[in-house]
Motif scaffolding. Structure first.
Motif, PDB file in Angstrom:
ATOM      1  N   SER A 212       0.864  -1.182   0.000  1.00 46.23           N
ATOM      2  CA  SER A 212       0.000   0.000   0.000  1.00 46.23           C
ATOM      3  C   SER A 212       0.896   1.227   0.000  1.00 46.23           C
ATOM      4  O   SER A 212       2.105   1.129   0.193  1.00 46.23           O
ATOM      5  N   ALA A 213       0.297   2.376  -0.244  1.00 45.36           N
ATOM      6  CA  ALA A 213       1.053   3.626  -0.244  1.00 45.36           C
ATOM      7  C   ALA A 213       0.112   4.759   0.130  1.00 45.36           C
ATOM      8  O   ALA A 213      -1.095   4.700  -0.132  1.00 45.36           O
ATOM      9  N   ASP A 214       0.667   5.792   0.741  1.00 42.84           N
ATOM     10  CA  ASP A 214      -0.123   6.982   1.018  1.00 42.84           C
ATOM     11  C   ASP A 214      -0.163   7.880  -0.219  1.00 42.84           C
ATOM     12  O   ASP A 214      -1.176   8.519  -0.502  1.00 42.84           O
ATOM     13  N   ILE A 216       1.313   8.078  -4.456  1.00 44.85           N
ATOM     14  CA  ILE A 216       2.094   7.621  -5.601  1.00 44.85           C
ATOM     15  C   ILE A 216       2.262   8.799  -6.546  1.00 44.85           C
ATOM     16  O   ILE A 216       1.439   9.703  -6.586  1.00 44.85           O
ATOM     17  N   HIS A 244       5.680   7.035   3.017  1.00 41.43           N
ATOM     18  CA  HIS A 244       5.007   6.000   2.224  1.00 41.43           C
ATOM     19  C   HIS A 244       4.622   6.548   0.848  1.00 41.43           C
ATOM     20  O   HIS A 244       3.477   6.452   0.414  1.00 41.43           O
ATOM     21  N   THR A 245       5.613   7.152   0.203  1.00 38.79           N
ATOM     22  CA  THR A 245       5.448   7.691  -1.147  1.00 38.79           C
ATOM     23  C   THR A 245       6.196   6.819  -2.126  1.00 38.79           C
ATOM     24  O   THR A 245       7.403   6.594  -1.969  1.00 38.79           O
ATOM     25  N   PRO A 271      -3.449   4.319  -3.104  1.00 37.54           N
ATOM     26  CA  PRO A 271      -2.973   5.458  -2.316  1.00 37.54           C
ATOM     27  C   PRO A 271      -4.071   6.483  -2.062  1.00 37.54           C
ATOM     28  O   PRO A 271      -5.036   6.595  -2.827  1.00 37.54           O
ATOM     29  N   LYS A 272      -3.896   7.232  -1.007  1.00 41.10           N
ATOM     30  CA  LYS A 272      -4.829   8.305  -0.711  1.00 41.10           C
ATOM     31  C   LYS A 272      -4.686   9.445  -1.726  1.00 41.10           C
ATOM     32  O   LYS A 272      -5.672  10.100  -2.075  1.00 41.10           O
ATOM     33  N   GLY A 402      -9.282   7.391  -3.400  1.00 42.47           N
ATOM     34  CA  GLY A 402      -8.121   8.258  -3.535  1.00 42.47           C
ATOM     35  C   GLY A 402      -8.453   9.556  -4.241  1.00 42.47           C
ATOM     36  O   GLY A 402      -9.558   9.747  -4.757  1.00 42.47           O
TER      37      GLY A 402
END
Length: 483
Positions: A212-214, A216, A244-245, A271-272, A402
């Motif tokens: 997962s990522a916050d 991208i 978390h990029t 990602p968010k 997102g």
């Protein structure tokens, strides 16, 4: 005529007949190799003239052969020198992306190198292949970066297709080889070399374990990090505050390739925030110049199409390795005898000489012409397609909750020759706002800087330098605080 004259006459006859025979043999070879062409008729005309030359008066024949042989020797001597000199006057060919410089125009790079060396600084002028060989000599299995655009070939007069196949069907990787020492580029004097991540992107290894990522990031060479150290790119600056990029930007990506990357890899990370970095210098040119001609890439617009690339990394690595190995071998192949016989290197040098142009506004005229073309207004249908792509990206991010953020990256010419900068700026920003995207306009930050040209290597045409990347990253972080 004395004995010496008779011997010279016989030698002249032999030379004329030998020349005619060589011409006939060359004609047969070329027809066998490439098929019949009207251009090859000239060779047979020369053969006929040489054969008829044996009937000329002795003195005229001898002098003609002497002049002809001397001329041929001189021409082929120069041809061989050019063929083996690696002269930079030759345009970049099919393996140009393996070569130095990073620029499409060697004159622009030469101008920048001259500026650096004038300041008593050294510029690493090795080609990427030389850097790769030097690394391999130290036991490091290095490869050049590879990007989607070089994988295409014409499929028809209007379409292109990837040269790679999987299960007898076309497939297109959108990133490079995974877990590989990657020789990237050089604009500031030193080569950037980095270790690619588990899916061939420019990230620290291990970031995909979280699944997962916050955040991208999507974009082209600027987002990829050309040509600054790994920890100095603007994505690295964002990551320093938002750990978390994950960077999904790749050299040469245009809008369609970025959309494909979002669907192939972003969907698994959910990602968010999705940061879409738009570079005004060539994103629309990429869309019009090649991306929209790929039926495969066009399938990503308005559908749930996916190649499931994230599940086939081993196959991607195998295919890209085979492709790069073949291209490297081809780039290092011995000089073609056929090219030398055709005097291709000499003819190319003469063409470059004839087309030489004076400086314009203190810059290579070729660069000014390129900037003028890239800054020209895009066709209405291309702007419409771009809006569809951006809407698809927004909807894709929204599907997992997102949000798409649009970041506008300005060009060097906007501060050096504003009249040549993209004329589509207002249209592009209007599209982003019409889609209700949060817009981060980096031009505002660059324009407010006391010396915008200092944000580029040696103030010359190129990508951003470390200072420019730092400014972009910090402005993005400031804007993200508002979300």
């Amino acid at each position: 005529m004395g004995e010496m004259g008779r011997r010279m006459g016989k030698a002249a006859n032999l030379a004329l007949l030998l020349g005619a025979t060589v011409c006939v043999a060359l004609f047969v070879f070329l027809v066998w190799r490439h098929g019949l062409s009207y251009r090859y008729a000239a060779i047979m005309v020369v053969a006929a003239l040489l054969s008829a030359g044996v009937r000329l008066p002795e003195s005229l024949k001898i002098n003609g052969v002497f002049v002809g042989v001397s001329t041929l020797f001189t021409l082929y001597f120069v041809e061989v020198v050019l063929a083996y000199s690696g002269s930079t006057i030759a345009p970049l060919g099919a393996q140009g992306w393996l070569s130095f410089p990073q620029d499409a125009n060697p004159k622009v790079a030469a101008d920048r190198i001259k500026t650096l060396e004038a300041g008593d600084q050294k510029f690493d002028t090795r080609s990427r292949l030389q850097v790769i060989h030097d690394l391999r000599a130290r036991g490091i299995d290095a490869y050049p970066d590879v990007f989607p655009r070089v994988l295409f070939e014409p499929a028809s007069s209007e379409t292109i297709k990837s040269i790679l196949l999987r299960n007898y069907e076309e497939f297109l990787p959108v990133a490079g080889m995974s877990m590989t020492t990657t020789v990237f580029c050089n604009e500031s004097g030193e080569y950037v070399v980095y270790e690619s991540d588990e899916h061939g992107f420019h990230n620290p290894r291990g970031m995909w374990k979280r699944q997962s990522a916050d955040i991208i990031t999507l974009g082209d060479s600027y987002t990829h990090g050309v040509c600054v150290p790994t920890d100095k790119g603007f994505v690295a600056t964002v990551r320093s505050q938002r750990p978390h990029t994950i960077n999904l930007g790749i050299n040469g990506h245009g809008p369609l390739t970025s959309l494909a990357t979002l669907k192939e890899y972003g969907a698994s990370l959910k990602p968010k925030l999705v940061l879409w970095f738009y570079y005004e210098g060539n994103d629309l040119r990429d869309l019009d110049g090649w991306e929209k001609n790929s039926p495969l890439l066009m399938r990503y617009v308005g559908s749930s199409f996916s190649q499931h690339l994230i599940e086939h990394q081993a196959e991607i690595d195998q295919s890209l390795k085979a492709y790069i190995d073949a291209e490297m071998a081809r780039a290092e192949a011995p000089v073609s005898v056929e090219k030398i016989l055709k005097l291709q290197h000499l003819r190319r040098a003469l063409q470059v000489f004839q087309e030489r142009r004076s400086m314009e506004q203190g810059l290579p005229a070729e660069l000014v012409e390129y900037l003028r073309e890239s800054g020209a207004p895009a066709a209405a249908e291309d702007l419409q397609l771009f809006e569809r792509i951006l809407a698809e990206a927004r909807n894709t991010a929204s599907s997992w909750g997102g949000r798409l953020v649009f970041v506008y990256l300005p060009t060097w010419e906007r501060y050096r020759i504003p009249e040549l900068a993209s004329q589509d700026r207002d249209h592009v920003l209007s599209i982003a706002k019409r889609l209700n995207l949060h817009v981060v306009d980096i031009h505002t930050s660059f324009a407010a800087h006391q010396d915008p040209l200092s944000l580029f290597p040696f103030r010359r045409y190129a990508h951003y330098n470390e200072l420019g990347h730092k400014l972009v990253g910090e402005e993005v972080l400031r804007q993200l605080e508002k979300l």
